[in-house]
Write a protein that holds these residues in place. Sequence first.
Motif, PDB file in Angstrom:
ATOM      1  N   VAL A  78       0.832  -1.204   0.000  1.00  0.00           N
ATOM      2  CA  VAL A  78       0.000   0.000   0.000  1.00  0.00           C
ATOM      3  C   VAL A  78       0.866   1.253   0.000  1.00  0.00           C
ATOM      4  O   VAL A  78       2.027   1.228   0.380  1.00  0.00           O
ATOM      5  N   LYS A  79       0.245   2.355  -0.400  1.00  0.00           N
ATOM      6  CA  LYS A  79       0.959   3.632  -0.412  1.00  0.00           C
ATOM      7  C   LYS A  79       1.166   4.205   0.980  1.00  0.00           C
ATOM      8  O   LYS A  79       2.129   4.941   1.224  1.00  0.00           O
ATOM      9  N   VAL A  80       0.231   3.904   1.896  1.00  0.00           N
ATOM     10  CA  VAL A  80       0.305   4.520   3.217  1.00  0.00           C
ATOM     11  C   VAL A  80      -0.364   3.615   4.242  1.00  0.00           C
ATOM     12  O   VAL A  80      -1.356   2.943   3.949  1.00  0.00           O
ATOM     13  N   VAL A  81       0.219   3.586   5.449  1.00  0.00           N
ATOM     14  CA  VAL A  81      -0.381   2.929   6.617  1.00  0.00           C
ATOM     15  C   VAL A  81      -0.628   3.996   7.676  1.00  0.00           C
ATOM     16  O   VAL A  81       0.277   4.775   8.006  1.00  0.00           O
ATOM     17  N   TYR A  82      -1.850   4.026   8.201  1.00  0.00           N
ATOM     18  CA  TYR A  82      -2.201   4.924   9.301  1.00  0.00           C
ATOM     19  C   TYR A  82      -2.323   4.088  10.577  1.00  0.00           C
ATOM     20  O   TYR A  82      -3.207   3.241  10.704  1.00  0.00           O
ATOM     21  N   ASP A  83      -1.424   4.331  11.517  1.00  0.00           N
ATOM     22  CA  ASP A  83      -1.260   3.420  12.652  1.00  0.00           C
ATOM     23  C   ASP A  83      -1.306   4.174  13.981  1.00  0.00           C
ATOM     24  O   ASP A  83      -0.408   4.959  14.289  1.00  0.00           O
ATOM     25  N   SER A  84      -2.346   3.914  14.778  1.00  0.00           N
ATOM     26  CA  SER A  84      -2.437   4.482  16.125  1.00  0.00           C
ATOM     27  C   SER A  84      -2.205   3.430  17.197  1.00  0.00           C
ATOM     28  O   SER A  84      -2.338   3.723  18.384  1.00  0.00           O
ATOM     29  N   VAL A  85      -1.847   2.216  16.793  1.00  0.00           N
ATOM     30  CA  VAL A  85      -1.668   1.121  17.757  1.00  0.00           C
ATOM     31  C   VAL A  85      -0.271   1.147  18.353  1.00  0.00           C
ATOM     32  O   VAL A  85      -0.076   0.971  19.551  1.00  0.00           O
ATOM     33  N   GLY A  86       0.746   1.371  17.506  1.00  0.00           N
ATOM     34  CA  GLY A  86       2.095   1.532  18.029  1.00  0.00           C
ATOM     35  C   GLY A  86       2.914   0.260  18.039  1.00  0.00           C
ATOM     36  O   GLY A  86       3.095  -0.381  16.998  1.00  0.00           O
ATOM     37  N   ALA A  87       3.394  -0.144  19.208  1.00  0.00           N
ATOM     38  CA  ALA A  87       4.383  -1.217  19.326  1.00  0.00           C
ATOM     39  C   ALA A  87       3.939  -2.510  18.652  1.00  0.00           C
ATOM     40  O   ALA A  87       4.722  -3.158  17.941  1.00  0.00           O
TER      41      ALA A  87
END
Length: 329
Positions: free
Chosen positions: A214-223
């Motif tokens: 993918v072009k982008v990953v949006y990640d608020s989960v972290g570790a």
Amino acid sequence: MNEKAVVIETPGGAEQLKLVDVEVGSPGPGEIRIRHHACGLNYIDVYHRNGAYALPLPARLGMEGAGVVEAVGAGVTHLQPGDRAAYASQPPGAYATARVMPAKAVLKLPDAIDFETGAAMMLKGLTVQYLLRRTLPQEGLKPGDFVVFHAAAGGVGLIACQWARALGLQLIATAGSDEKCALALAHGAAHAINYRHEADFAARVRDITGGRGVKVVYDSVGADTWEGSLNCLAPFGLMVSFGAASGAVPPLNIGALAAKGSLYVTRPTLFTHIATREATQAMGDDLFSMVASGQVKVRIDKRYALADATQAHRDLEARVLTGSAVLLP
């Protein structure tokens, strides 16, 4: 004027939250006094409470709310007493019946949007706005492009699923149960991955995208998702780390970005984006338009009394909430 507010005297668990009497005075220059009809609940509130994001103590919590403007200070021209208003703003203090606060990040709430929706959508919706509209990979995003969005059944995630669908994007949602995956799909995700069943979610992302990534990953989960997120990206892809619900991201070996395809990494925050009144208004207008048009519906699954903030935080940390939740003064 005596009001109620939730405060902490020391960082720690949810039991540190106390509902106390506070004095709310008159707004100074550039400030307003607002009476809340609803207050938003967000994971950043947990970071403030447990000390991950340190606040001067004793501290009030809460980053978003909606209500009626009671008074305005000198220099405030975009709001007046009696206006319906909503905000996502520093400093914390939204867990309260009323407060005095800076006016620059407070926006007039359109009549078509009720107070509970306003309180539930400002921080989350403005976050999605800056992610999908302003935090973009090298060549931008076009209809048909794939993106990965973690924690897609939460308040931010469900707004992102709908907004991505409106933009023609193929959002690949991840979540921790089949029920949450179904919720993401019902709100516009093109695909959903239960990462508790498929630990190697990156392999599934590769399958979905024909091996391209993918072009982008949006990640608020972290570790927990960091390494897998990098493995989802196509060459020149963008890794957007905007939260750390599972713990802090480990130190980055920058050489890994080269090995995985000349990747980009950013750690944005909403409050950089809404640092000026002009930017806040422009982003807010975009959000209000999406909600008023029906393309984004804000799902409120839980309502708590302000006095029950402790239980709200316990539920938030246990990841049992889907959609958004609000505190009602």
